[in-house]
Design a protein around this motif. Structure first.
Motif, PDB file in Angstrom:
ATOM      1  N   GLY A  75      23.147  11.292  21.865  1.00  0.00           N
ATOM      2  CA  GLY A  75      24.426  10.839  22.108  1.00  0.00           C
ATOM      3  C   GLY A  75      24.368   9.741  23.117  1.00  0.00           C
ATOM      4  N   GLY A  76      25.850   9.212  23.196  1.00  0.00           N
ATOM      5  CA  GLY A  76      25.843   8.184  24.260  1.00  0.00           C
ATOM      6  C   GLY A  76      25.785   6.805  23.680  1.00  0.00           C
ATOM      7  N   ALA A  77      25.878   5.911  24.549  1.00  0.00           N
ATOM      8  CA  ALA A  77      25.901   4.474  24.100  1.00  0.00           C
ATOM      9  C   ALA A  77      24.712   4.031  23.411  1.00  0.00           C
ATOM     10  CB  ALA A  77      26.278   3.233  25.096  1.00  0.00           C
ATOM     11  N   GLY A  78      23.498   4.682  23.828  1.00  0.00           N
ATOM     12  CA  GLY A  78      22.318   4.283  23.181  1.00  0.00           C
ATOM     13  C   GLY A  78      22.097   4.872  22.015  1.00  0.00           C
ATOM     14  N   ALA A  79      22.773   5.659  21.202  1.00  0.00           N
ATOM     15  CA  ALA A  79      22.753   6.430  20.136  1.00  0.00           C
ATOM     16  C   ALA A  79      23.707   6.207  19.259  1.00  0.00           C
ATOM     17  CB  ALA A  79      22.522   7.755  20.594  1.00  0.00           C
ATOM     18  N   GLU A  80      24.471   5.311  19.191  1.00  0.00           N
ATOM     19  CA  GLU A  80      25.714   5.125  18.499  1.00  0.00           C
ATOM     20  C   GLU A  80      25.623   3.706  17.407  1.00  0.00           C
ATOM     21  OE1 GLU A  80      28.989   6.617  21.706  1.00  0.00           O
ATOM     22  OE2 GLU A  80      29.166   4.450  21.008  1.00  0.00           O
ATOM     23  N   ILE A  81      26.235   4.157  16.161  1.00  0.00           N
ATOM     24  CA  ILE A  81      26.201   3.138  15.231  1.00  0.00           C
ATOM     25  C   ILE A  81      27.816   2.818  15.007  1.00  0.00           C
ATOM     26  CG2 ILE A  81      26.114   2.191  12.821  1.00  0.00           C
ATOM     27  CD1 ILE A  81      23.589   1.725  14.396  1.00  0.00           C
ATOM     28  N   HIS A  82      28.250   1.683  15.067  1.00  0.00           N
ATOM     29  CA  HIS A  82      29.909   1.474  14.956  1.00  0.00           C
ATOM     30  C   HIS A  82      29.835   0.819  13.457  1.00  0.00           C
ATOM     31  CE1 HIS A  82      30.945   1.549  19.460  1.00  0.00           C
ATOM     32  NE2 HIS A  82      30.247   2.495  18.966  1.00  0.00           N
ATOM     33  N   VAL A  83      30.880   1.125  12.747  1.00  0.00           N
ATOM     34  CA  VAL A  83      30.819   0.636  11.437  1.00  0.00           C
ATOM     35  C   VAL A  83      32.284   0.054  11.040  1.00  0.00           C
ATOM     36  CG1 VAL A  83      30.966   0.937   8.748  1.00  0.00           C
ATOM     37  CG2 VAL A  83      29.265   2.268  10.287  1.00  0.00           C
ATOM     38  N   GLU A  84      32.085  -1.420  10.894  1.00  0.00           N
ATOM     39  CA  GLU A  84      33.375  -2.314  10.714  1.00  0.00           C
ATOM     40  C   GLU A  84      33.442  -2.679   9.326  1.00  0.00           C
ATOM     41  OE1 GLU A  84      35.202  -6.278  12.448  1.00  0.00           O
ATOM     42  OE2 GLU A  84      33.164  -6.252  11.848  1.00  0.00           O
ATOM     43  N   THR A  85      34.815  -2.314   8.536  1.00  0.00           N
ATOM     44  CA  THR A  85      34.899  -2.647   7.416  1.00  0.00           C
ATOM     45  C   THR A  85      35.732  -3.970   7.147  1.00  0.00           C
ATOM     46  OG1 THR A  85      35.141  -0.273   6.650  1.00  0.00           O
ATOM     47  CG2 THR A  85      35.982  -1.890   5.095  1.00  0.00           C
ATOM     48  N   ARG A  86      35.129  -5.045   6.487  1.00  0.00           N
ATOM     49  CA  ARG A  86      35.873  -6.069   6.293  1.00  0.00           C
ATOM     50  C   ARG A  86      35.936  -6.565   4.764  1.00  0.00           C
ATOM     51  NH1 ARG A  86      36.471  -9.485  10.930  1.00  0.00           N
ATOM     52  NH2 ARG A  86      37.605 -10.794   9.667  1.00  0.00           N
ATOM     53  N   ILE A  87      37.113  -6.479   4.298  1.00  0.00           N
ATOM     54  CA  ILE A  87      37.099  -6.973   2.746  1.00  0.00           C
ATOM     55  C   ILE A  87      37.510  -8.394   2.669  1.00  0.00           C
ATOM     56  CG2 ILE A  87      37.615  -4.947   2.228  1.00  0.00           C
ATOM     57  CD1 ILE A  87      40.627  -5.662   1.961  1.00  0.00           C
ATOM     58  N   ASP A  88      37.671  -9.262   3.988  1.00  0.00           N
ATOM     59  CA  ASP A  88      38.386 -10.553   3.968  1.00  0.00           C
ATOM     60  C   ASP A  88      37.168 -11.438   4.038  1.00  0.00           C
ATOM     61  OD1 ASP A  88      37.892  -9.099   6.409  1.00  0.00           O
ATOM     62  OD2 ASP A  88      38.916 -11.039   7.409  1.00  0.00           O
ATOM     63  N   LEU A  89      35.839 -11.121   4.205  1.00  0.00           N
ATOM     64  CA  LEU A  89      34.687 -11.798   4.475  1.00  0.00           C
ATOM     65  C   LEU A  89      33.684 -11.951   3.404  1.00  0.00           C
ATOM     66  CD1 LEU A  89      33.713 -10.704   8.161  1.00  0.00           C
ATOM     67  CD2 LEU A  89      34.988 -12.794   7.595  1.00  0.00           C
TER      68      LEU A  89
END
Length: 322
Positions: free
Chosen positions: A203-217
């Motif tokens: 865990g921690g910052a070195g083990a994270e994936i952030h998923v952003e949803t953008r239907i406008d792009l």
């Protein structure tokens, strides 16, 4: 099986010398390997990392001089973060960026951490994140004449994926790669869903994936500064073999097991088209160079060494030193 976090992130540059200047002189990272793209040996492949090339600290670039402009969009790795150790370090970096003319935004909080987004001259989408060191350990700081160990970049932080439909991407992260969803935070774009956070390993910052949803792009058109792939850490060769078997059982078309000499890899695309790599921690960059001499000469793995003269003749001359 559990992945250990982010192994490396590989992107595209159209100017290896400018890229090297930015990552070594401005960001203070160490060039730990100057080699070639093993799939296209007329192109350099540069690895920037901590003091010893610890897995989880390296940002790499393929040098493609004729690469066009990036048009950002979905089906992309839209941001790569770098870990720093304190609020004081963040103040240092903001002042440094202002002094050196590096394009950057204001400091804001993301998922409970202070962050600062910035870009290089080619538009690479990057971010500094203040990390308390919990979870994946810090790398070993590379001290330079004007960047102390206390302020040095000590590893890769969260990697952000931007997709049109998060469902299939989340399914691969959680059901195939065994990430765990641990929370979310507000997007800076009005009307856009919260960005979801997934973690693996310690865990921690070195083990994270952030998923952003953008239907406008639209779908991203990659070029200079865009990210080619993200690699995740595999602890052992035994697990590496099991991951290849699992991915095939689940119906993924993979690259098969690829020996990169410095690590062993498996590549596959998730449903949104983003390229993932699973890469072993070992044997590492000191396999063919001593730790003290990392990045000083053109390194070729043994299976390319017999072609050194041919490969060197095909590479454009560049003037970069560690």
């Amino acid at each position: 099986m559990q992945l250990g976090g982010i192994h490396h992130v590989s992107a595209i540059t159209g100017d290896a010398e400018q890229n090297h200047d930015f990552f070594t002189r401005i960001l203070g990272m160490r060039l730990v390997k100057k080699t070639v793209n093993q799939d296209s040996t007329s192109s350099y492949h540069l690895f920037y990392a901590d003091a010893v090339g610890t897995p989880g600290t390296d940002m790499t670039y393929f040098d493609i001089p004729n690469a066009g402009k990036t048009y950002p969009g979905v089906s992309s790795i839209s941001n790569t973060a770098f870990r720093i150790m304190s609020e004081e370090a963040l103040v240092f970096w903001k002042q440094r960026f202002e002094k050196m003319g590096v394009e950057h935004d204001e400091v804001i909080e993301r998922f409970g951490r202070r962050t600062l987004t910035f870009h290089d001259a080619e538009g690479s989408r990057l971010m500094l994140v203040v990390d308390d060191g919990k979870g994946v350990p810090y790398g070993i700081p590379w001290e330079t004449d004007d960047i102390s160990e206390a302020f040095a970049i000590v590893g890769l932080g969260p990697v952000t994926l931007t997709v049109r439909d998060a469902g299939p991407t989340v399914n691969v992260l959680t059901e195939i790669l065994n990430f765990t969803e641990i929370g979310s935070y507000s997007s800076l774009v009005e009307g856009i869903p919260e960005i979801r956070v997934f973690s693996t390993g310690e865990g921690g910052a070195g083990a994270e994936i952030h998923v952003e949803t953008r239907i406008d792009l639209p779908v991203e058109k990659p070029g200079r500064g865009s990210v080619h792939h993200v690699a995740f850490r595999v602890a052992t060769i035994e697990e590496y073999d099991k991951w290849e078997e699992l991915l095939r059982q689940k119906g993924f078309l993979t690259s098969g097991k690829v020996d990169r000499y410095y690590f062993k890899s498996i590549y596959f695309r998730e449903p949104s088209g983003i390229l993932y790599e699973l890469a072993t921690d070992e044997p590492g960059f000191a396999t063919d160079e001593s730790t003290e001499k990392l990045g000083e000469t053109l390194a070729l793995p043994p299976f390319l060494e017999p072609r050194r003269k041919e490969i060197e003749a095909s590479l454009r001359p560049i003037n970069i030193k560690n």
